[in-house]
Every structure is written in C-alpha cells, then in structure tokens.
Design a protein around this motif. Structure first.
Motif, short mmCIF file in Angstrom:
data_model
loop_
_atom_site.label_atom_id
_atom_site.label_comp_id
_atom_site.label_asym_id
_atom_site.label_seq_id
_atom_site.Cartn_x
_atom_site.Cartn_y
_atom_site.Cartn_z
N PHE A 1 34.90 55.75 86.12
CA PHE A 1 34.50 57.15 86.26
C PHE A 1 34.41 57.89 84.93
O PHE A 1 34.41 59.12 84.90
CB PHE A 1 35.52 57.88 87.16
N GLY A 2 34.30 57.17 83.84
CA GLY A 2 34.33 57.81 82.52
C GLY A 2 33.05 58.49 82.09
O GLY A 2 33.00 59.10 81.02
N GLY A 3 32.00 58.37 82.87
CA GLY A 3 30.75 59.05 82.51
C GLY A 3 29.70 58.16 81.91
O GLY A 3 28.62 58.63 81.53
N GLY A 4 29.99 56.85 81.83
CA GLY A 4 28.97 55.92 81.32
C GLY A 4 28.47 56.31 79.94
O GLY A 4 29.23 56.75 79.08
N ARG A 5 27.16 56.19 79.76
CA ARG A 5 26.58 56.47 78.44
C ARG A 5 26.35 57.95 78.18
O ARG A 5 25.83 58.32 77.12
CB ARG A 5 25.28 55.67 78.28
N ASN A 6 26.75 58.78 79.13
CA ASN A 6 26.66 60.22 78.91
C ASN A 6 27.95 60.81 78.35
O ASN A 6 27.98 61.97 77.97
CB ASN A 6 26.31 60.94 80.22
N GLN A 7 29.02 60.02 78.27
CA GLN A 7 30.28 60.53 77.76
C GLN A 7 30.19 60.70 76.24
O GLN A 7 29.39 60.05 75.57
CB GLN A 7 31.44 59.61 78.14
N PRO A 8 30.99 61.60 75.68
CA PRO A 8 30.89 61.89 74.24
C PRO A 8 31.03 60.65 73.35
O PRO A 8 30.32 60.54 72.34
CB PRO A 8 32.04 62.88 74.01
N LEU A 9 31.93 59.73 73.69
CA LEU A 9 32.10 58.53 72.88
C LEU A 9 30.80 57.74 72.79
O LEU A 9 30.39 57.31 71.70
CB LEU A 9 33.21 57.66 73.47
N ALA A 10 30.14 57.55 73.92
CA ALA A 10 28.88 56.80 73.94
C ALA A 10 27.79 57.52 73.16
O ALA A 10 27.02 56.90 72.42
CB ALA A 10 28.45 56.56 75.38
N PRO B 1 24.96 47.93 70.44
CA PRO B 1 25.23 47.58 69.05
C PRO B 1 26.51 46.77 68.86
O PRO B 1 27.39 46.76 69.71
CB PRO B 1 25.36 48.96 68.38
N THR B 2 26.57 46.12 67.72
CA THR B 2 27.80 45.48 67.30
C THR B 2 28.69 46.53 66.64
O THR B 2 28.21 47.35 65.85
CB THR B 2 27.54 44.33 66.32
N VAL B 3 29.98 46.50 66.97
CA VAL B 3 30.90 47.54 66.51
C VAL B 3 32.15 46.89 65.93
O VAL B 3 32.68 45.93 66.50
CB VAL B 3 31.31 48.47 67.68
N VAL B 4 32.62 47.43 64.83
CA VAL B 4 33.95 47.11 64.33
C VAL B 4 34.82 48.33 64.58
O VAL B 4 34.55 49.41 64.03
CB VAL B 4 33.96 46.74 62.84
N CYS C 1 32.76 47.80 77.90
CA CYS C 1 32.28 48.02 79.27
C CYS C 1 30.86 48.58 79.28
O CYS C 1 30.10 48.35 80.23
CB CYS C 1 33.22 48.96 80.03
N LEU C 2 30.50 49.30 78.22
CA LEU C 2 29.17 49.89 78.12
C LEU C 2 28.16 48.94 77.49
O LEU C 2 27.00 49.30 77.33
CB LEU C 2 29.24 51.19 77.31
#
Length: 267
Positions: free
Chosen positions: A85-94, A105-108, A123-124
């Motif tokens: 329920f975190g908001g998927g790709r609309n959440q601020p982190l995404a 993307p690849t992320v460190v 998860c995204l």
C-alpha cells in the motif's frame, strides 16, 4: 580496503547471546565473524545485546527499565505494508529516483541501514546493491534478507534484486569498475538529532546508540556524484539543511522528509 570490524562501531561493550536451542557452532561462528564475546547470560548492567534466536537475529537494548528490540523483517510489519500500500511509483521515493514508465535503474544504497527503502525500490523493479559499513547492522540485514529469500511470495525477487556488501561506501564507490557504476546512488545518512529522544524513531535511536551518526555525509556525497551515471538522491529530514557540497538540482517533499536530487547524467 579491509572491511570494518565490530570494533569500528560503538560496540565495544556489545555481546552476542544465543538461545539454548540455537546451534552452538552457528552462534560461535557469528561471534567470531563479528568479533564479539559470546555469552549465555548477559550481565544485568548490559545495555546492548545482539541476540540470536532460532527465528532471527535481534539487537536488544535494556535502558531505564525499558526493553527495545531491533531486527529486520521484510515479510511483515512496515515493510509488508509499504510493499502492498505504499503508493507504487507515485510515492515520493519513487519519484525522487525517476521511476517513470518501465524504468528499472540500477541503484547503490550507500547507507543501507535496515534496508527498508532498498526493499521498496526492489519491489518497484530496481536492482539494488546495499552497502553497509557496520558489521552489526550488516548482520541484522543479512539475516532479514536470508529469511525473505526463502519466502514463496517474494523470495525470488529478493534473491534477484537485492545484494548486500559489507564495506565503507566511499571506498566501494571509488573502486567500482567503470562498467559497474550504478545509474543512481541513494543516501540516507544518520545525522545528529537535536530533538528530544522521544521524537526519534525507536529503531534508529537504538542503532545510533550502537554505531553512532554518519559524520562523513559530505565526503560520501562527493564520491556518489562521481559514481552515479544519472543522479544521486539524498533523503533528509524535511527541516534539515542539504549536505555540504553542491546545491541539489531539485527537491521532492514528503510530509516528514525531503529528497534532494543531484543530476549527474554520465551515460
């Protein structure tokens, strides 16, 4: 660079305890790997204890008659809630990482901590390397990842998209081969809180009391700006100033946090 040992944390007084049902060899191997004394019954004055049970590894704190317990669990609680329920790709982190359309993307995650944001990113669809320099925190995180990797629902995702590295992040980023540079470097450094301790999240307060604050945020930002192909994202408490260094390209605000985004565009 030689990986840090437990002595580089504020964990000189930390001990490892194991429940009687835990395999003695497993407990002894973990104690040796972390450089911690293995005790069967911690002293009453012992404030912090790394506790190994048959189910998980926990960091326990006993202070002022109150017990706190910190462990990593991606299968329940906040992690499971954010996944569903975190908001998927609309959440601020995404949005801060630019996860638009089918971008994965690849992320460190250069300040992995308990791995909560890295798990959300996986998860995204992102592939994330979690770099953690504290052996104690890395042990907690490794335990949580190991249990999650065995889950029938998210196990394959965890195995394919999340990888833990025990190292100093500046050294890790500086020594990456060119073909392994990530598209994004994510930073969430612990900074000295000046508010009353009751306002600080319990888990973070317990971790801070064991490993201290991240005093090298500006140096880590400088290394991240060189390593990231597209952007560096720094998570900050909303009222906190940006890290010392270049001015962020733009910011994304959340109710209690702020994401400072630095474009690099080295593709």
């Amino acid at each position: 660079m030689t990986p840090p040992t437990a002595e580089t944390d504020r964990s000189a007084s930390l001990v490892l305890c194991a429940e009687p049902s835990v395999c003695p060899t497993v407990a002894a191997d973990l104690a040796q790997a972390l450089g911690l004394p293995l005790v069967s019954d911690p002293a009453a004055s012992q404030v912090h204890c790394l506790n190994l049970t048959t189910e998980r590894l926990e960091l326990r704190e006993h202070r002022y008659g109150v017990d706190q317990c910190v462990y990593v669990d991606f299968l329940a609680g906040q992690a499971a809630y954010r996944r569903r329920f975190g908001g998927g790709r609309n959440q601020p982190l995404a949005r801060a990482l630019g996860l638009k359309g089918g971008a994965n993307p690849t992320v460190v995650d250069a300040t992995a901590g308990l791995g909560r944001d890295a798990f959300v990113l996986a998860c995204l669809g992102c592939t994330v390397v979690l770099v953690e320099r504290s052996p104690v925190v890395a042990a907690l995180l490794r335990d949580g990842l190991s249990r999650a990797a065995q889950d029938h629902e998210i196990g394959s995702m965890v195995r394919e998209r999340l990888r833990l590295v025990l190292n100093d992040s500046r050294s890790y980023l500086t020594n990456l081969p060119e073909n392994e540079h990530p598209e994004i470097v994510y930073l969430d450094p612990m900074y000295p809180h000046r508010r009353k301790s009751a306002l600080v999240k319990k888990a973070m307060r317990v971790l801070r009391s064991v490993i201290g604050d991240d005093e090298d945020g500006p140096d880590l930002l400088a290394a991240a700006l060189i390593a990231a192909k597209q952007r560096v994202v720094v998570k900050r408490p909303r009222p906190a100033p940006p890290l010392e260094g270049p001015k962020p390209t733009f910011q994304i605000l959340a109710p209690n946090t702020r994401f400072d985004i630095y474009r690099t565009q080295r593709q």
